[in-house]
Design a protein around this motif. Structure first.
Motif, PDB file in Angstrom:
ATOM      1  N   LYS A  55       0.853  -1.142   0.107  1.00  0.00           N
ATOM      2  CA  LYS A  55       0.061   0.009   0.085  1.00  0.00           C
ATOM      3  C   LYS A  55       1.134   1.187  -0.119  1.00  0.00           C
ATOM      4  O   LYS A  55       2.031   1.069   0.298  1.00  0.00           O
ATOM      5  CB  LYS A  55      -1.016   0.057   1.356  1.00  0.00           C
ATOM      6  N   LYS A  56       0.187   2.297  -0.435  1.00  0.00           N
ATOM      7  CA  LYS A  56       1.088   3.495  -0.287  1.00  0.00           C
ATOM      8  C   LYS A  56       1.562   4.130   0.906  1.00  0.00           C
ATOM      9  O   LYS A  56       0.890   3.958   1.956  1.00  0.00           O
ATOM     10  CB  LYS A  56      -0.002   4.737  -1.028  1.00  0.00           C
ATOM     11  N   ILE A  57       2.894   4.443   0.911  1.00  0.00           N
ATOM     12  CA  ILE A  57       3.456   4.992   2.039  1.00  0.00           C
ATOM     13  C   ILE A  57       3.167   6.638   2.060  1.00  0.00           C
ATOM     14  O   ILE A  57       3.354   7.191   0.925  1.00  0.00           O
ATOM     15  CB  ILE A  57       5.104   4.815   1.969  1.00  0.00           C
TER      16      ILE A  57
ATOM     17  N   ARG B 118       4.911   7.809  -1.590  1.00  0.00           N
ATOM     18  CA  ARG B 118       5.095   6.664  -2.732  1.00  0.00           C
ATOM     19  C   ARG B 118       4.496   5.425  -2.570  1.00  0.00           C
ATOM     20  O   ARG B 118       4.234   5.024  -1.603  1.00  0.00           O
ATOM     21  CB  ARG B 118       6.702   6.778  -2.783  1.00  0.00           C
ATOM     22  N   TYR B 119       4.342   4.923  -3.923  1.00  0.00           N
ATOM     23  CA  TYR B 119       3.798   3.378  -3.785  1.00  0.00           C
ATOM     24  C   TYR B 119       4.994   2.343  -4.060  1.00  0.00           C
ATOM     25  O   TYR B 119       4.585   1.062  -4.094  1.00  0.00           O
ATOM     26  CB  TYR B 119       2.961   3.501  -5.215  1.00  0.00           C
ATOM     27  N   THR B 120       6.318   2.820  -4.111  1.00  0.00           N
ATOM     28  CA  THR B 120       7.383   1.838  -4.652  1.00  0.00           C
ATOM     29  C   THR B 120       8.473   2.046  -3.496  1.00  0.00           C
ATOM     30  O   THR B 120       8.732   3.265  -2.852  1.00  0.00           O
ATOM     31  CB  THR B 120       7.905   1.924  -6.053  1.00  0.00           C
ATOM     32  N   ALA B 121       9.565   1.259  -3.363  1.00  0.00           N
ATOM     33  CA  ALA B 121      10.594   1.472  -2.754  1.00  0.00           C
ATOM     34  C   ALA B 121      12.030   0.970  -3.515  1.00  0.00           C
ATOM     35  O   ALA B 121      11.583   0.126  -4.381  1.00  0.00           O
ATOM     36  CB  ALA B 121      10.488   0.643  -1.302  1.00  0.00           C
ATOM     37  N   VAL B 122      12.914   0.874  -2.788  1.00  0.00           N
ATOM     38  CA  VAL B 122      14.242   0.525  -3.180  1.00  0.00           C
ATOM     39  C   VAL B 122      14.766  -0.467  -2.261  1.00  0.00           C
ATOM     40  O   VAL B 122      14.584  -0.385  -1.085  1.00  0.00           O
ATOM     41  CB  VAL B 122      15.144   1.431  -3.810  1.00  0.00           C
TER      42      VAL B 122
END
Length: 302
Positions: free
Chosen positions: A162-164, A193-197
Protein backbone atom coordinates in the motif's frame (compact mmCIF):
# COMPACT_ATOMS: atom_id res chain seq x y z
CA UNK A 1 22.67 36.06 -0.71
CA UNK A 2 19.65 35.82 -3.01
CA UNK A 3 18.30 33.52 -5.63
CA UNK A 4 18.15 35.09 -9.07
CA UNK A 5 14.93 34.32 -10.94
CA UNK A 6 12.78 35.92 -13.59
CA UNK A 7 10.93 38.93 -12.19
CA UNK A 8 7.79 37.65 -13.96
CA UNK A 9 7.75 34.24 -12.23
CA UNK A 10 4.55 34.01 -10.13
CA UNK A 11 6.43 32.59 -7.14
CA UNK A 12 8.45 35.77 -6.71
CA UNK A 13 5.71 37.67 -4.86
CA UNK A 14 5.11 34.85 -2.40
CA UNK A 15 8.84 34.53 -1.76
CA UNK A 16 9.13 38.25 -1.06
CA UNK A 17 6.20 38.09 1.36
CA UNK A 18 8.00 35.27 3.18
CA UNK A 19 11.15 37.42 3.36
CA UNK A 20 13.13 35.10 1.09
CA UNK A 21 15.92 37.17 -0.46
CA UNK A 22 15.04 37.31 -4.16
CA UNK A 23 16.87 39.24 -6.86
CA UNK A 24 15.64 39.51 -10.42
CA UNK A 25 18.01 39.11 -13.34
CA UNK A 26 18.24 42.86 -14.04
CA UNK A 27 19.73 43.66 -10.64
CA UNK A 28 21.89 40.52 -10.66
CA UNK A 29 23.71 41.73 -13.77
CA UNK A 30 25.01 44.74 -11.83
CA UNK A 31 26.86 42.57 -9.29
CA UNK A 32 30.45 41.45 -9.85
CA UNK A 33 30.11 37.94 -8.47
CA UNK A 34 30.25 34.36 -9.73
CA UNK A 35 26.84 32.93 -8.77
CA UNK A 36 26.04 29.24 -8.77
CA UNK A 37 24.02 28.09 -11.74
CA UNK A 38 21.34 25.56 -10.75
CA UNK A 39 18.89 23.95 -13.15
CA UNK A 40 15.68 22.28 -11.95
CA UNK A 41 14.09 19.53 -14.01
CA UNK A 42 10.54 19.82 -12.68
CA UNK A 43 8.59 16.62 -13.35
CA UNK A 44 5.84 17.26 -10.80
CA UNK A 45 2.33 17.88 -12.19
CA UNK A 46 1.62 21.05 -10.16
CA UNK A 47 4.76 22.80 -11.27
CA UNK A 48 4.17 26.18 -9.65
CA UNK A 49 3.81 24.61 -6.20
CA UNK A 50 7.06 22.69 -6.65
CA UNK A 51 8.82 25.80 -7.94
CA UNK A 52 7.87 27.67 -4.78
CA UNK A 53 8.89 24.83 -2.47
CA UNK A 54 12.34 24.49 -4.02
CA UNK A 55 13.00 28.21 -4.39
CA UNK A 56 12.35 28.72 -0.67
CA UNK A 57 15.15 26.28 0.09
CA UNK A 58 17.63 27.48 -2.51
CA UNK A 59 17.15 31.07 -1.33
CA UNK A 60 18.06 30.35 2.29
CA UNK A 61 21.86 30.11 2.03
CA UNK A 62 24.70 32.68 1.88
CA UNK A 63 25.31 31.80 -1.78
CA UNK A 64 23.97 33.66 -4.79
CA UNK A 65 22.16 31.23 -7.06
CA UNK A 66 20.91 31.60 -10.63
CA UNK A 67 17.89 29.35 -11.21
CA UNK A 68 16.82 27.85 -14.53
CA UNK A 69 13.89 25.49 -15.12
CA UNK A 70 13.90 22.56 -17.53
CA UNK A 71 10.94 20.67 -19.00
CA UNK A 72 10.47 17.52 -21.02
CA UNK A 73 9.56 17.89 -24.69
CA UNK A 74 8.27 14.31 -24.98
CA UNK A 75 5.56 14.85 -22.37
CA UNK A 76 2.70 17.34 -22.28
CA UNK A 77 1.92 18.74 -18.83
CA UNK A 78 -1.80 18.94 -18.08
CA UNK A 79 -1.77 20.91 -14.81
CA UNK A 80 0.07 24.04 -15.88
CA UNK A 81 -0.59 26.63 -18.57
CA UNK A 82 1.46 26.23 -21.71
CA UNK A 83 2.30 29.93 -21.48
CA UNK A 84 3.94 29.35 -18.10
CA UNK A 85 6.14 26.61 -19.53
CA UNK A 86 6.98 28.63 -22.64
CA UNK A 87 7.93 31.68 -20.56
CA UNK A 88 9.90 30.15 -17.69
CA UNK A 89 11.08 26.72 -18.84
CA UNK A 90 13.81 25.72 -21.25
CA UNK A 91 14.11 22.60 -23.37
CA UNK A 92 17.06 20.24 -23.20
CA UNK A 93 18.11 21.17 -26.73
CA UNK A 94 18.48 24.77 -25.52
CA UNK A 95 20.79 23.98 -22.58
CA UNK A 96 22.70 20.84 -23.53
CA UNK A 97 25.76 22.84 -24.59
CA UNK A 98 25.90 24.64 -21.22
CA UNK A 99 27.30 23.45 -17.90
CA UNK A 100 25.68 23.80 -14.50
CA UNK A 101 27.04 23.74 -10.99
CA UNK A 102 24.04 21.86 -9.64
CA UNK A 103 20.84 20.23 -10.77
CA UNK A 104 17.62 19.05 -9.10
CA UNK A 105 15.49 16.31 -10.66
CA UNK A 106 12.12 16.15 -8.93
CA UNK A 107 9.74 13.30 -8.34
CA UNK A 108 6.76 12.40 -10.53
CA UNK A 109 3.53 10.48 -9.78
CA UNK A 110 4.29 7.65 -12.24
CA UNK A 111 5.59 4.92 -9.95
CA UNK A 112 3.10 2.35 -11.27
CA UNK A 113 4.94 2.38 -14.60
CA UNK A 114 8.15 0.55 -15.36
CA UNK A 115 10.86 3.09 -16.12
CA UNK A 116 10.97 2.18 -19.80
CA UNK A 117 7.18 2.61 -20.03
CA UNK A 118 7.36 6.29 -19.05
CA UNK A 119 6.78 8.29 -22.22
CA UNK A 120 9.74 10.58 -21.57
CA UNK A 121 12.17 7.93 -20.27
CA UNK A 122 14.51 8.11 -23.29
CA UNK A 123 14.70 11.88 -22.98
CA UNK A 124 15.29 11.65 -19.23
CA UNK A 125 17.99 9.03 -19.76
CA UNK A 126 19.70 11.36 -22.23
CA UNK A 127 19.60 14.15 -19.65
CA UNK A 128 20.96 11.90 -16.88
CA UNK A 129 23.79 10.81 -19.16
CA UNK A 130 24.51 14.47 -19.97
CA UNK A 131 24.82 15.30 -16.25
CA UNK A 132 27.89 13.06 -15.95
CA UNK A 133 30.04 15.64 -17.74
CA UNK A 134 28.05 18.84 -17.44
CA UNK A 135 26.80 19.08 -13.83
CA UNK A 136 28.90 19.10 -10.67
CA UNK A 137 26.27 17.51 -8.39
CA UNK A 138 22.70 16.32 -8.96
CA UNK A 139 20.03 16.11 -6.25
CA UNK A 140 17.33 13.55 -7.12
CA UNK A 141 13.99 13.54 -5.27
CA UNK A 142 11.55 10.59 -4.75
CA UNK A 143 10.78 9.06 -8.19
CA UNK A 144 13.71 11.06 -9.52
CA UNK A 145 15.87 9.25 -6.94
CA UNK A 146 14.54 5.87 -8.02
CA UNK A 147 15.17 6.75 -11.67
CA UNK A 148 18.77 7.73 -10.86
CA UNK A 149 19.39 4.54 -8.87
CA UNK A 150 18.08 2.52 -11.79
CA UNK A 151 19.86 4.38 -14.59
CA UNK A 152 23.23 4.99 -12.95
CA UNK A 153 23.54 1.98 -10.63
CA UNK A 154 21.17 -0.71 -11.90
CA UNK A 155 19.01 -0.78 -8.76
CA UNK A 156 15.32 -1.22 -9.53
CA UNK A 157 12.21 -0.37 -7.56
CA UNK A 158 9.51 -2.67 -6.25
CA UNK A 159 5.84 -2.10 -5.49
CA UNK A 160 4.63 -1.82 -1.91
CA UNK A 161 1.45 -3.47 -0.56
CA UNK A 162 0.00 0.00 0.00
CA UNK A 163 1.05 3.60 -0.40
CA UNK A 164 3.53 5.03 2.09
CA UNK A 165 2.18 8.39 3.16
CA UNK A 166 3.11 10.26 6.32
CA UNK A 167 5.90 11.55 8.52
CA UNK A 168 8.52 9.03 9.65
CA UNK A 169 11.60 8.92 11.84
CA UNK A 170 14.98 8.44 10.20
CA UNK A 171 18.38 7.67 11.68
CA UNK A 172 21.66 9.21 10.48
CA UNK A 173 24.22 6.50 9.71
CA UNK A 174 27.35 8.66 9.89
CA UNK A 175 27.03 12.23 11.25
CA UNK A 176 30.52 13.12 10.00
CA UNK A 177 29.38 13.07 6.36
CA UNK A 178 29.07 16.67 5.23
CA UNK A 179 25.63 16.27 3.66
CA UNK A 180 24.09 15.45 7.05
CA UNK A 181 26.34 17.71 9.10
CA UNK A 182 24.26 19.30 11.86
CA UNK A 183 21.45 16.72 11.65
CA UNK A 184 19.98 15.23 14.79
CA UNK A 185 20.71 11.52 15.18
CA UNK A 186 16.99 10.95 14.56
CA UNK A 187 14.91 13.33 12.44
CA UNK A 188 11.54 13.36 10.71
CA UNK A 189 10.70 13.59 7.00
CA UNK A 190 7.64 13.14 4.74
CA UNK A 191 7.16 10.26 2.31
CA UNK A 192 4.51 9.77 -0.35
CA UNK A 193 5.10 6.82 -2.67
CA UNK A 194 3.89 3.41 -3.83
CA UNK A 195 7.32 1.89 -4.47
CA UNK A 196 10.62 1.38 -2.66
CA UNK A 197 14.23 0.40 -3.29
CA UNK A 198 16.24 -2.34 -1.61
CA UNK A 199 18.33 -1.26 1.37
CA UNK A 200 20.57 -4.29 0.92
CA UNK A 201 21.26 -3.54 -2.75
CA UNK A 202 22.26 0.00 -1.81
CA UNK A 203 24.50 -1.14 1.05
CA UNK A 204 26.17 -3.75 -1.16
CA UNK A 205 26.79 -1.42 -4.09
CA UNK A 206 30.44 -0.25 -4.10
CA UNK A 207 29.59 3.16 -5.55
CA UNK A 208 26.86 4.08 -3.07
CA UNK A 209 26.59 5.04 0.59
CA UNK A 210 23.38 4.90 2.64
CA UNK A 211 23.43 8.02 4.81
CA UNK A 212 20.00 7.73 6.40
CA UNK A 213 17.21 5.19 6.65
CA UNK A 214 13.96 4.52 8.48
CA UNK A 215 12.89 1.33 10.21
CA UNK A 216 9.40 1.96 8.85
CA UNK A 217 9.97 3.09 5.26
CA UNK A 218 13.51 2.03 4.37
CA UNK A 219 16.30 3.90 2.57
CA UNK A 220 16.08 7.68 2.62
CA UNK A 221 19.31 9.57 1.81
CA UNK A 222 21.71 7.83 -0.57
CA UNK A 223 24.88 9.35 -2.01
CA UNK A 224 27.33 8.16 -4.62
CA UNK A 225 30.90 7.80 -3.40
CA UNK A 226 31.99 10.65 -5.67
CA UNK A 227 29.07 12.84 -4.41
CA UNK A 228 27.99 13.31 -8.03
CA UNK A 229 24.53 11.98 -7.28
CA UNK A 230 22.44 12.42 -4.15
CA UNK A 231 19.16 10.51 -3.96
CA UNK A 232 16.38 11.43 -1.51
CA UNK A 233 13.53 8.88 -1.54
CA UNK A 234 11.07 11.16 0.31
CA UNK A 235 9.89 14.73 0.06
CA UNK A 236 11.75 17.01 2.44
CA UNK A 237 10.71 19.94 0.24
CA UNK A 238 6.99 19.42 1.00
CA UNK A 239 5.00 22.14 2.75
CA UNK A 240 3.12 21.33 5.95
CA UNK A 241 -0.17 20.85 4.05
CA UNK A 242 1.07 18.97 0.97
CA UNK A 243 0.31 15.47 2.27
CA UNK A 244 -3.19 16.64 3.27
CA UNK A 245 -3.76 17.96 -0.25
CA UNK A 246 -2.58 14.66 -1.73
CA UNK A 247 -4.84 12.70 0.64
CA UNK A 248 -7.86 14.77 -0.43
CA UNK A 249 -6.88 14.31 -4.08
CA UNK A 250 -6.66 10.53 -3.68
CA UNK A 251 -10.08 10.42 -1.99
CA UNK A 252 -11.62 12.53 -4.76
CA UNK A 253 -10.32 9.96 -7.27
CA UNK A 254 -12.12 7.21 -5.39
CA UNK A 255 -8.90 5.60 -4.16
CA UNK A 256 -8.84 3.62 -0.92
CA UNK A 257 -6.46 6.08 0.74
CA UNK A 258 -5.28 5.78 4.32
CA UNK A 259 -4.82 8.86 6.50
CA UNK A 260 -1.14 9.91 6.32
CA UNK A 261 0.69 8.39 9.28
CA UNK A 262 2.04 10.53 12.14
CA UNK A 263 0.77 13.62 10.35
CA UNK A 264 -2.53 15.12 11.50
CA UNK A 265 -2.54 16.02 15.20
CA UNK A 266 -4.48 13.26 16.98
CA UNK A 267 -5.15 11.75 13.53
CA UNK A 268 -7.86 14.36 13.12
CA UNK A 269 -8.06 15.51 9.50
CA UNK A 270 -9.67 18.75 10.68
CA UNK A 271 -6.50 19.67 12.60
CA UNK A 272 -3.81 21.60 10.73
CA UNK A 273 -0.62 19.54 10.31
CA UNK A 274 2.61 20.90 11.77
CA UNK A 275 5.88 21.02 9.86
CA UNK A 276 8.33 18.97 11.93
CA UNK A 277 10.96 18.58 9.19
CA UNK A 278 11.59 22.18 8.07
CA UNK A 279 14.94 22.71 9.84
CA UNK A 280 16.48 19.51 8.45
CA UNK A 281 15.21 20.34 4.99
CA UNK A 282 16.96 23.72 5.01
CA UNK A 283 20.07 22.09 6.46
CA UNK A 284 20.25 19.43 3.76
CA UNK A 285 19.82 21.92 0.91
CA UNK A 286 22.35 24.28 2.49
CA UNK A 287 24.89 21.47 2.97
CA UNK A 288 24.38 20.28 -0.59
CA UNK A 289 24.85 23.74 -2.08
CA UNK A 290 27.87 24.50 0.06
CA UNK A 291 29.86 21.25 0.24
CA UNK A 292 28.90 19.47 -2.97
CA UNK A 293 28.23 22.32 -5.37
CA UNK A 294 30.02 25.52 -4.29
CA UNK A 295 33.11 23.78 -2.83
CA UNK A 296 33.46 21.36 -5.75
CA UNK A 297 32.48 23.22 -8.91
CA UNK A 298 35.18 24.89 -11.01
CA UNK A 299 35.19 28.69 -11.03
CA UNK A 300 35.35 28.51 -14.81
CA UNK A 301 34.09 25.50 -16.73
CA UNK A 302 36.46 24.39 -19.47
Amino acid sequence: MPINISKELPAIEVLKEEKIFVMDEDRARTQDIRPLNIIILNLMPEKEKTELQLLRLLGNTPLQVNISFLRMTTHRSKNVDKSHLDTFYEKFADIKDRRFDGMIITGAPIEHLAFEEVNYWEELAEIMEWTKENVTSVLHICWGAQAALYYHYGIGKYELPKKISGIYNHRVADPTVKLVRGFNDIFQAPHSRYTAVSVEEIKNHPDLELLSASDEVGAFIIMSQDAKHIMITGHLEYDATTLAEEYERDLSKGLDADIPENYFPNDDINERPLNSWRSHTHLLFSNWLNYYVYQQTPFEWK
